[in-house]
Enzyme design. Structure first.
Site, PDB file in Angstrom:
ATOM      1  N   HIS A  44      13.121   2.794  -6.855  1.00  0.00           N
ATOM      2  CA  HIS A  44      14.348   2.018  -6.674  1.00  0.00           C
ATOM      3  C   HIS A  44      15.487   2.908  -6.189  1.00  0.00           C
ATOM      4  CE1 HIS A  44      17.422  -0.963  -7.293  1.00  0.00           C
ATOM      5  NE2 HIS A  44      18.083  -0.118  -8.050  1.00  0.00           N
ATOM      6  N   ARG A  65       4.578 -10.703  -0.748  1.00  0.00           N
ATOM      7  CA  ARG A  65       3.634 -10.329  -1.810  1.00  0.00           C
ATOM      8  C   ARG A  65       3.431 -11.553  -2.702  1.00  0.00           C
ATOM      9  NH1 ARG A  65       6.866  -5.202  -1.613  1.00  0.00           N
ATOM     10  NH2 ARG A  65       5.423  -3.475  -1.257  1.00  0.00           N
ATOM     11  N   ARG A 124       0.720 -12.206   2.486  1.00  0.00           N
ATOM     12  CA  ARG A 124      -0.411 -11.368   2.081  1.00  0.00           C
ATOM     13  C   ARG A 124      -1.160 -12.043   0.946  1.00  0.00           C
ATOM     14  NH1 ARG A 124       0.541  -5.457  -0.355  1.00  0.00           N
ATOM     15  NH2 ARG A 124       1.210  -6.615  -2.186  1.00  0.00           N
ATOM     16  N   GLU A 135      -4.376   0.380   4.683  1.00  0.00           N
ATOM     17  CA  GLU A 135      -3.892   1.189   3.561  1.00  0.00           C
ATOM     18  C   GLU A 135      -4.959   2.172   3.113  1.00  0.00           C
ATOM     19  OE1 GLU A 135      -1.598  -1.449   0.829  1.00  0.00           O
ATOM     20  OE2 GLU A 135      -3.334  -2.753   1.009  1.00  0.00           O
ATOM     21  N   ASN A 146       2.636   3.017   1.616  1.00  0.00           N
ATOM     22  CA  ASN A 146       2.665   3.460   0.209  1.00  0.00           C
ATOM     23  C   ASN A 146       1.247   3.808  -0.252  1.00  0.00           C
ATOM     24  OD1 ASN A 146       5.251   2.475   0.521  1.00  0.00           O
ATOM     25  ND2 ASN A 146       4.894   0.614  -0.655  1.00  0.00           N
ATOM     26  N   ASP A 147       0.318   2.888   0.007  1.00  0.00           N
ATOM     27  CA  ASP A 147      -1.065   3.156  -0.393  1.00  0.00           C
ATOM     28  C   ASP A 147      -1.755   4.110   0.569  1.00  0.00           C
ATOM     29  OD1 ASP A 147      -1.753   1.942  -2.862  1.00  0.00           O
ATOM     30  OD2 ASP A 147      -1.491  -0.019  -1.923  1.00  0.00           O
ATOM     31  N   ARG A 154       0.609   7.357  -6.172  1.00  0.00           N
ATOM     32  CA  ARG A 154       1.937   7.042  -5.634  1.00  0.00           C
ATOM     33  C   ARG A 154       2.996   6.916  -6.723  1.00  0.00           C
ATOM     34  NH1 ARG A 154       1.067   0.850  -3.354  1.00  0.00           N
ATOM     35  NH2 ARG A 154       3.174   0.345  -4.037  1.00  0.00           N
ATOM     36  N   CYS A 213       4.724  -1.978   6.781  1.00  0.00           N
ATOM     37  CA  CYS A 213       5.407  -2.743   5.736  1.00  0.00           C
ATOM     38  C   CYS A 213       5.518  -1.959   4.431  1.00  0.00           C
ATOM     39  CB  CYS A 213       4.736  -4.095   5.503  1.00  0.00           C
ATOM     40  SG  CYS A 213       3.041  -3.964   4.930  1.00  0.00           S
TER      41      CYS A 213
END
Ligand code: PEP
Ligand code: MG
Length: 549
Positions: A185, A285, A321, A410, A433-434, A444, A481
């Protein structure tokens, strides 16, 4: 003076006096039993009132979302159900007041989590209220950001959304955290505010070598360094990027289109994304619809939930997704067993190979929600590893009338097979991220490994370049993304690598749109080439800064 390093997640250099964010409170002890239970129970209500009044006072000074967050938190503190349950725990179980509040609040938070969706998100707020009330009872510093009266550098273990609701961007010069990573965050917030930030700075909360607590810091978000000083550091703000001139069209200065899209998970997110000027949604998501559900939500329930999120984007492109669950995100209604290595287990689309009915139900609901909302809906699957898996998913989606189908990239194997995968689907979207986590074999969520999960790592950029090239070859779109898409300095590099859309948190939309409009595609390609050849993430950042100066 001592110099610490971490991971720069938001660009720029700033300096100023340090304001420390108080750590979360430790769990209060259940013993000793209070001597006077009536007097002990009577301490709870006034503490809750004091917390509520403090929050209302903060709310009165701000507007918009911050006001709403603070007022909702204040109302929770005053909730008579919470105080009376805590009072009861004092009298029935002889608990100290602080422990009783702790247990009562946790009961509420668990119930909210079980309710799922939007309600589940509120569990975090209950914990915040819990800790504030406990702090008043125990007479200690409450958790969170103290009042900031002069321009300062905020130093914290990590920052939660509630900590930062009413931060005054004029007074916060930079953010530094001991934990957290590029997807935390703190990173998202710093980029939204346009201030420098360095995360995963180990030791920043400790006493520096001089033995005197540091009072000032100089933060370099490009180098990922923090210089601590025990003498006064004059406040110096970083130059903030000017976003106001973005015209809402995602393109480079010579008109090469790069769509600027939003990541959403709820109707609130969608509204924020529309207000921010997102051209559509690059990642919806859908997990929220399942969180805490004891039985699988039926088609009608899912259809209504999705339509609500899609409605603000009627007439615009939205990529939905399918469920990304399993392993570390277990579904209550699926008995998936315990896996020794959850991140490498049955997750994402893999869940559907044994239970195709799950994905079929979801696809039917998505197709219905597309009709109900008028959004231009595509679907994509998470955690795809091979072209066969992509083809399997595409066939099922098309059979349910969804014409535009893609998959996320990913998994490194999928990146290496991008050309074959693109034969089976209409587009791909890179989940950085993945992808970073799997390329570097680095969890991560692990703050200690944040440097490896840095989206500027040249090895990650090289994989993105391969995927971009595969997309150009067949003229199909390649999106990003993951959090990498929300870094305005990386946006142009990604465009230069062949990425045709970027999808991010609503707060980053304008900064990214404006950054793309600053240079022609050719310049971004040059920057990308230099970044690809850089020996490290820091060098890639630096060379990009020089090329795009
Ligand atoms: C990603 O992995 O980059 C991604 C966008 O998916 P999530 O963060 O939901 O795993
Ligand atoms: Mg992912």
């Amino acid at each position: 003076m001592s110099r610490l390093t971490g991971v720069g997640v938001s660009s720029g250099r700033a300096a100023g006096p340090i304001v420390r964010v108080a750590d979360p409170l430790p769990e209060p002890a259940a013993t000793p039993a209070p001597a006077d239970l009536v007097a002990e129970a009577a301490r709870i209500s006034p503490a809750a009132d004091a917390v509520a009044q403090g929050l209302f006072q903060r709310a009165a000074k701000v507007g918009g979302d911050a006001k709403a967050v603070l007022e909702t938190t204040a109302a929770m503190a005053m909730d008579p159900a919470l105080t009376s349950q805590a009072e009861q725990l004092v009298s029935t179980r002889s608990l100290p007041a602080a422990r009783a509040v702790f247990e009562a609040a946790n009961g509420f938070a668990d119930a909210l989590r079980a309710a799922g969706g939007y309600m589940a998100e509120r569990a975090r707020d209950v914990h915040d209220v819990r800790d504030r009330i406990i702090a008043v009872i125990e007479g200690v510093t409450p958790p969170g950001v103290p009042e900031i009266t002069a321009p300062s550098v905020l130093v914290a273990r990590d920052l939660a959304p509630a900590d930062t609701a009413d931060l005054d961007p004029e007074l916060v010069l930079a953010l530094v955290t001991e934990e957290g990573g590029p997807t935390s965050h703190t990173a998202i917030l710093a980029r939204a505010l346009g201030i420098p930030a360095v995360v995963a700075v180990r030791g920043v909360l400790g006493v520096p070598a001089s033995g005197v607590p540091a009072s000032g810091a100089t933060v370099d978000g490009d180098e990922g360094t923090v210089e601590l000083s025990d003498v006064e550091v004059a406040a110096r703000a970083a130059e903030r990027p000017e976003h106001a001139d973005w015209d809402g069209v995602g393109q480079t200065s010579d008109g090469a289109p790069v769509k600027v899209l939003a990541n959403v998970g709820s109707a609130t997110d969608s509204t924020a994304a529309v207000e921010a000027g997102a051209q559509g949604v690059g990642l919806f998501r859908t997990e929220f619809c399942y969180l805490g559900a004891d039985v699988e939500p039926d088609v009608a329930t899912q259809r209504a939930a999705y339509a609500e999120v899609l409605a603000p984007f009627a007439g615009k492109p939205v990529v939905v997704r399918t469920l990304d669950a399993g392993a570390d995100k277990p579904l209550a209604f699926l008995d998936m067993g315990v896996e020794p290595n959850p991140a490498l287990g049955v997750r994402g689309l893999r869940v559907a190979f044994d239970r195709p009915d799950l994905v079929d139900t979801q696809l039917e609901a998505i197709a219905g929600a597309a009709q109900d909302s008028g959004a231009e809906v595509s679907v994509m699957a998470p955690m795809v590893a091979t072209a066969d898996e992509a083809a399997w998913f595409a066939e099922r989606a098309r059979a349910r009338g969804i014409d535009r189908v893609g998959v996320m990239i990913e998994v490194p194997a999928a990146a290496l097979s991008a050309a074959e995968i693109l034969q089976a689907v209409d587009f791909v979207s890179i989940g950085t991220n993945d992808l970073a986590q799997y390329v570097f074999a680095a969890d991560r969520m692990a703050g200690a490994l944040a440097g490896l999960n840095d989206p500027w790592q040249p090895a990650l950029l090289r994989l993105i370049a391969m995927i971009g090239q595969a997309g150009r070859h067949v003229d199909k779109s390649v999106g990003v993304c993951g959090e990498a898409a929300s870094d305005p300095h990386l946006a142009g590099v990604l465009a230069g690598l062949g990425v045709t859309s970027l999808s991010m948190n609503a707060s980053a939309v304008r900064a990214v749109g404006a950054a793309l409009a600053q240079h022609p595609l050719g310049t971004f390609r040059k920057a990308a080439e230099a970044a690809l050849e850089a020996p490290s993430a820091a060098a890639a950042r630096q060379t990009t800064k020089t090329t795009l100066a």
